[in-house]
Design an enzyme around this catalytic site. Structure first.
Site, PDB file in Angstrom:
ATOM      1  N   GLY A  16       0.880  -2.149  -1.275  1.00 38.99           N
ATOM      2  CA  GLY A  16       1.027  -0.880  -1.912  1.00 38.99           C
ATOM      3  C   GLY A  16       2.414  -1.181  -2.753  1.00 38.99           C
ATOM      4  N   VAL A  23       4.777  -4.355  -2.301  1.00 34.23           N
ATOM      5  CA  VAL A  23       4.596  -4.877  -0.804  1.00 34.23           C
ATOM      6  C   VAL A  23       3.342  -5.359  -0.468  1.00 34.23           C
ATOM      7  CG1 VAL A  23       4.542  -3.989   1.670  1.00 34.23           C
ATOM      8  CG2 VAL A  23       5.972  -2.644  -0.005  1.00 34.23           C
ATOM      9  N   LYS A  38       7.922  -7.216   1.606  1.00 34.93           N
ATOM     10  CA  LYS A  38       8.621  -6.057   0.799  1.00 34.93           C
ATOM     11  C   LYS A  38       9.505  -6.936  -0.123  1.00 34.93           C
ATOM     12  CE  LYS A  38       9.085  -2.037   2.211  1.00 34.93           C
ATOM     13  NZ  LYS A  38       9.488  -0.471   2.520  1.00 34.93           N
ATOM     14  N   ASP A 135      18.809   5.889   3.621  1.00 38.31           N
ATOM     15  CA  ASP A 135      17.616   6.507   3.088  1.00 38.31           C
ATOM     16  C   ASP A 135      16.684   6.787   3.847  1.00 38.31           C
ATOM     17  OD1 ASP A 135      16.347   7.236   0.775  1.00 38.31           O
ATOM     18  OD2 ASP A 135      15.648   5.076   0.372  1.00 38.31           O
TER      19      ASP A 135
END
Length: 431
Positions: A16, A23, A38, A135
């Site tokens: 994705g 990723v 990632k 985050d």
């Protein structure tokens, strides 16, 4: 263009698009395992900024790699290939919380609290090691197929390329940022707690607490907007949940939970005390056997009648077992069995059937025609008979002995449950 290899990892597919890059699915030939990689693009940065980025990237990734907790995604490796910095981490079988919320299926209040408590556990562990996520948002929370929860991307929000830079500070996702992050102050563990509060709010109500028409409108809301309580948006939520969300999302850091572990504990306390009344929560009925519905009384009144009837049956059975066949006064001795003085008058001879003197009317009279008092039984006769009968019972077993003794008492002292000395026969004897 998809690279064929990053570090020692063979790229086998794309999983994705992340906030900071793509990723990939990859194979680790050294340990023979499948991992997720990632990537973070650093192309186009000036040389000095690229060096600072690389140093900060590796420092944050190494710190996150030390976090060994069941609710934190495990980092296996880090590296850089050309313009791509990458992180190899465990490949998870599940979906992000963002995907679940976007699908519109909705979460029960109970499940939302469970997810928030698991994330709070992870944050408490990281904060104890001096690591701040910066985050926390639904896209970084993974809900696995087995129901467990993991949070990813610790420390990555500080990296350039995937975040918004404002006034020299790097920010995460504006809808889930704390007010101090929006205005450029340093984030600490309480900033993560604020972000978790916003995620919990969205899970409970189906909408984020801050959602302006544009980026600046959203940031303005984060700093200034008074958010309605979750129960005002979704009726039926317990007041304790409103209090937890309000404290986690307090505008001033000093008014929030100072430790994520405290927030996790309060969330689980709500589950323990109000689980049966939480919206979307159902309790499984107790297992019922095939014949249980027919066998059990359906209400307290029937149950009482059933128990009372059982007691009556037992009492009746006990009475029939313990009483003799006929409760009568002791039978008088036959005339032939009693010694009669040779000079006894005819009136002293008692018939076997009536107990009255032979040849006399039913009421005994004296020589002058007046009735005489009945003759008294010989003292001790009934007591001797009772003692003899009770002695004979000693040869019986324990239960039979009790029955035998009670039968003897009823025969020689009918209708009396007290001491033998208090038997009416004994009382009559004393008179």
């Amino acid at each position: 263009m998809t690279p064929s290899r990053l570090g020692r990892y063979d790229i086998t597919g794309t999983l994705g698009q992340g906030a900071m890059g793509i990723v990939y699915r990859a194979h680790d030939p050294l340990i023979e395992r499948v991992v997720a990689i990632k990537t973070v693009a650093c192309a186009g940065l000036p040389e000095k900024e690229a060096e600072e980025f690389e140093q900060r990237f590796f420092r944050e990734a190494k710190s996150a790699g030390k976090l060994n907790h069941p609710n934190i995604v495990t980092i296996h490796d880090i590296g850089r290939d050309g313009d791509l910095a990458w992180i190899a981490m465990e490949l998870l079988d599940g979906r992000s919380l963002r995907d679940i919320l976007d699908a519109g299926a909705g979460l029960s209040c109970e499940r939302a609290i469970e997810i928030a408590a698991a994330v709070a556990d992870a944050l408490a562990f990281a904060h104890a090691g001096g690591i701040v996520h910066r985050d926390v948002k639904p896209a970084n929370i993974m809900v696995l197929a087995n129901g467990s929860v993991k949070i990813a991307d610790f420390g990555i929000a500080q990296l350039p390329g995937g975040s918004l830079t404002l006034a020299g500070s790097v920010l995460g996702s504006p809808k889930y940022m704390s007010p101090e992050q929006v205005i450029g102050h340093k984030a600490d563990g309480r900033s993560d707690i604020f972000a978790l509060g916003t995620v919990l709010y969205e899970m409970l109500t189906g909408q984020p607490p801050f959602a302006g028409d544009n980026l600046h409108a959203t940031m303005y809301q984060v700093v200034h907007k008074a958010v309605p309580a979750p129960s005002e948006v979704c009726a039926g939520l317990p007041p304790a949940i409103d209090a937890i969300v309000a404290r986690a999302m307090a505008r001033e850091p000093a008014a929030r939970y100072q430790d994520a572990a405290e927030m996790a504990a309060e969330l689980r306390r709500v589950l323990d005390t109000t689980a049966a009344t939480l919206p979307g929560t159902t309790l499984a009925p107790p297992p019922v056997t095939a014949n249980a519905e027919k066998a059990a009384p359906r209400n307290p009144l029937l149950r009482g009648i059933f128990i009372g009837g059982a007691v009556a049956v037992v009492a009746t059975a006990a009475f029939l077992l313990l009483r003799p066949a006929a409760v009568t006064a002791p039978a008088p001795q036959a005339a032939s069995d009693r010694p009669v003085p040779a000079n006894a008058p005819p009136a002293a001879i008692v018939t076997e059937t009536t107990g009255k003197p032979a040849g006399q009317p039913s009421a005994a009279t004296s020589g002058n025609g007046k009735p005489t008092a009945p003759a008294k039984a010989a003292p001790g006769n009934w007591q001797a008979a009772l003692q003899s009968a009770m002695k004979a019972c000693e040869a019986e077993s324990v239960f039979s002995r009790v029955v035998c003794i009670e039968k003897a008492r009823w025969k020689h002292c009918p209708g009396h449950w007290g001491e033998i000395a208090d038997c009416p026969s004994a009382a009559a004897e004393k008179r």
